[in-house]
Scaffold this active site. Structure first.
Site, PDB file in Angstrom:
ATOM      1  N   LYS A  77       5.823 -16.165  22.474  1.00  0.00           N
ATOM      2  CA  LYS A  77       5.209 -16.119  23.802  1.00  0.00           C
ATOM      3  C   LYS A  77       3.689 -16.072  23.742  1.00  0.00           C
ATOM      4  CE  LYS A  77       9.028 -14.110  26.428  1.00  0.00           C
ATOM      5  NZ  LYS A  77       9.430 -13.055  27.390  1.00  0.00           N
TER       6      LYS A  77
ATOM      7  N   LYS B 128      17.051 -23.193  24.768  1.00  0.00           N
ATOM      8  CA  LYS B 128      17.882 -22.413  25.673  1.00  0.00           C
ATOM      9  C   LYS B 128      17.412 -22.571  27.114  1.00  0.00           C
ATOM     10  CE  LYS B 128      19.605 -17.688  26.364  1.00  0.00           C
ATOM     11  NZ  LYS B 128      19.518 -16.281  25.905  1.00  0.00           N
TER      12      LYS B 128
ATOM     13  N   LYS C 160      14.425 -19.341  32.681  1.00  0.00           N
ATOM     14  CA  LYS C 160      13.785 -19.252  33.997  1.00  0.00           C
ATOM     15  C   LYS C 160      12.298 -19.585  33.927  1.00  0.00           C
ATOM     16  CE  LYS C 160      15.293 -15.026  34.499  1.00  0.00           C
ATOM     17  NZ  LYS C 160      15.548 -13.661  35.026  1.00  0.00           N
TER      18      LYS C 160
END
Length: 327
Positions: free
Chosen positions: A112, A194, A197
């Protein structure tokens, strides 16, 4: 007494089919089996930039979606993380007892932060400890997770073990449980990643509240390959992902699904998968509309959830404070 389960889900982005297949529908099915604590982890969602007004809206929307999917507030504790301040108190106490090296090994921070490593907030680095606090605060014994989250439960186990060795037996050491079917639903536009959201792209995911025609369009654009045979093969991620969705929602045996599609094309596969998804999500959309017709319904559910979660959290914190000499 039933084993206690803690499961958390972030209110960042729209709840999607991967959330439903990989987690939510299993939470619903296991409500009679476990003593369940389901938490909307809004404090995890603030480790990256966000809009406060949107956060408030997302929390309420997610709560309504969970109830619409079948989470029963009378059988399970459904609450918001920030409504129980013991989460953040325990996080700080655990941070003070967690070696830096353990956090440096966590892969999600590297993923991230990327090239922004020196500029991101410290919370992005320490949030695995917040996740551990979420779990340990309720003396959780079972944590259902996707295989990509197993590392976080292992860290929670390590933190609990270290704390118990330093201060005495305070925490239950949790066990991860990974589902075999549908635990990892992939993106329709890139089946090597994957479904998420946080990924942008109108054909990446199926939202749980999407209209049937939109579901059909998105699945119709799903990436496949240039081969013809329709079978479960992880080396062919696009087709494998569509078949996994079918398998998870229809409950049919894999061999029966492959036999059904023998001699058929990808157009047939996509149409049938779309109808399976539309049928599975129709009750969710109907229930969501009913629940959100009265805004006070969700407020009442979350308030009740907070009141039910607090006693367990307070009891654990009292034990932690005494063990650490803070009382």
């Amino acid at each position: 007494m039933a084993a206690r389960v803690f499961s958390g889900i972030q209110p960042s982005g729209e709840p999607h089919l991967g959330n439903y297949i990989g987690a939510i529908r299993n939470w619903v099915a296991d409500q009679e089996r476990y003593d369940n604590y389901f938490c909307i982890v809004d404090e995890h969602a603030i480790t990256v930039p966000y809009e406060p007004a949107e956060m408030r809206s997302r929390v309420r929307e997610l709560a309504a979606v969970l109830v619409a999917c079948g989470i029963d507030p009378e059988r399970s504790v459904l609450f918001v993380q920030s409504h129980v301040p013991e989460h953040t108190e325990l996080t700080w106490l655990l941070i003070c007892n967690t070696p830096m090296g353990w956090l440096e090994r966590m892969t999600q921070f590297k993923d991230k932060a990327g090239s922004r490593r020196e500029r991101v907030g410290a919370g992005l680095f320490t949030y695995p400890v917040l996740m551990a606090a979420d779990i340990l605060l309720y003396q959780t014994s079972v944590v259902p997770v996707g295989d990509d989250q197993k590392q976080h439960v292992e860290l929670s186990r390590d933190i609990a073990g270290r704390f118990n060795n330093l201060y005495g037996e305070v925490f239950t050491v949790p066990e991860p449980v990974i589902r075999e079917v549908g635990a990892r639903v992939m993106g329709l536009d890139d089946p090597t990643k994957k479904m998420s959201k946080s990924v942008e792209g109108q054909h990446h995911a199926i939202g749980l509240l999407d209209e049937p025609d939109l579901i059909r369009r998105r699945i119709g654009r799903a990436v496949t390959d240039s081969l013809r045979e329709i079978r479960f093969d992880e080396e062919r991620p696009g087709v494998h992902n569509l078949l996994t969705i079918h398998h998870a929602l229809s409950g049919q045996d894999r061999s029966a699904i492959e036999a059904h599609f023998e001699g058929k094309g990808y157009g047939d596969l996509k149409k049938e998968v779309a109808e399976v998804v539309v049928e599975a999500l129709a009750p969710v959309r109907r229930s969501y509309a009913e629940i959100t017709a009265d805004p006070e319904t969700i407020d009442g559910i979350l308030e009740e959830g907070r009141e039910r979660a607090r006693p367990a959290a307070e009891a654990t914190m009292e034990s932690v404070r005494r063990a650490m000499g803070l009382r």
